[in-house]
Design a protein around this motif. Structure first.
Motif: not given
Length: 209
Positions: A44-48, A75-85
């Motif tokens: 999540x941190x890297x994605x954001x 920031x929500x999009x970043x967290x969702x992407x992190x979860x998806x990856x």
């Protein structure tokens, strides 16, 4: 330029480029964490940081409200992407996925960053530089955090590709081309140049003296 005009230009003219830049940079950041075998929190941190780092610096420099501080969608999009990856098996990601997602984000965000700077009354040359900052800073931060050699000191073209995208967009809009129409060839040129660098090792000559 009135606040209503700025709002229209920055949040309505090229929203798809903003979304594309955020999303693919977030993917590249999360994939960097995956390659390093990191935890979900690091994902999540890297994605954001990768996704919003360049845009944050741009907004601070041009005197704009920092975009993700006023709208939680980014920031929500970043967290969702992190979860998806995190939940996607590594074998499903193509070889050099980080570099290719980064190339898409680079082109999209270079154009969007320069467009937002222009909307805030920044002159053409500094606006183009703001496009480069928007496109490149997140990837630099990602590489530093991952402990890998920064992309800007590798031989293949990177900053140059962002400069081509941002410069072409500024040049086209300066002669009256509509922003949405100028964005297509500008982003395409930036991505094409970066793709050549990835596929063929295209690079500028280094210092030899």
């Amino acid at each position: 330029m009135t606040p209503d005009t700025i709002q229209s230009l920055t949040h309505s003219a090229l929203p798809w480029l903003d979304l594309a830049g955020i999303s693919v940079f977030a993917v590249s950041g999360a994939l960097a964490a995956a390659k390093a075998g990191q935890t979900m929190v690091t994902f999540a941190f890297f994605a954001s940081v990768t996704a919003i780092g360049g845009g944050t610096m741009r907004d601070l420099l041009i005197g704009a409200p920092v975009f993700w501080m006023h709208d939680p969608v980014w920031i929500s999009a970043c967290l969702l992407v992190a979860v998806a990856v995190w939940f996607t098996p590594r074998r499903l990601w193509p070889l050099r996925a980080v570099e290719w997602f980064d190339a898409v984000g680079l082109a999209a965000y270079a154009v969007y960053g320069s467009g937002k700077a222009l909307a805030y009354g920044i002159p053409p040359l500094p606006a183009a530089i703001m496009g480069v900052v928007t496109a490149c800073l997140g990837g630099i931060l990602r590489d530093v955090l991952a402990g890998t050699p920064s992309i800007v000191i590798r031989p293949e073209l990177y900053v140059t590709a962002a400069a081509v995208a941002a410069g072409l967009y500024v040049a086209l809009t300066s002669v009256g081309v509509a922003p949405w129409l100028a964005a297509v060839p500008a982003a395409g040129a930036g991505f094409g140049l970066r793709a050549l660098a990835l596929l063929r090792g295209l690079a500028l000559p280094g210092y030899r003296r």
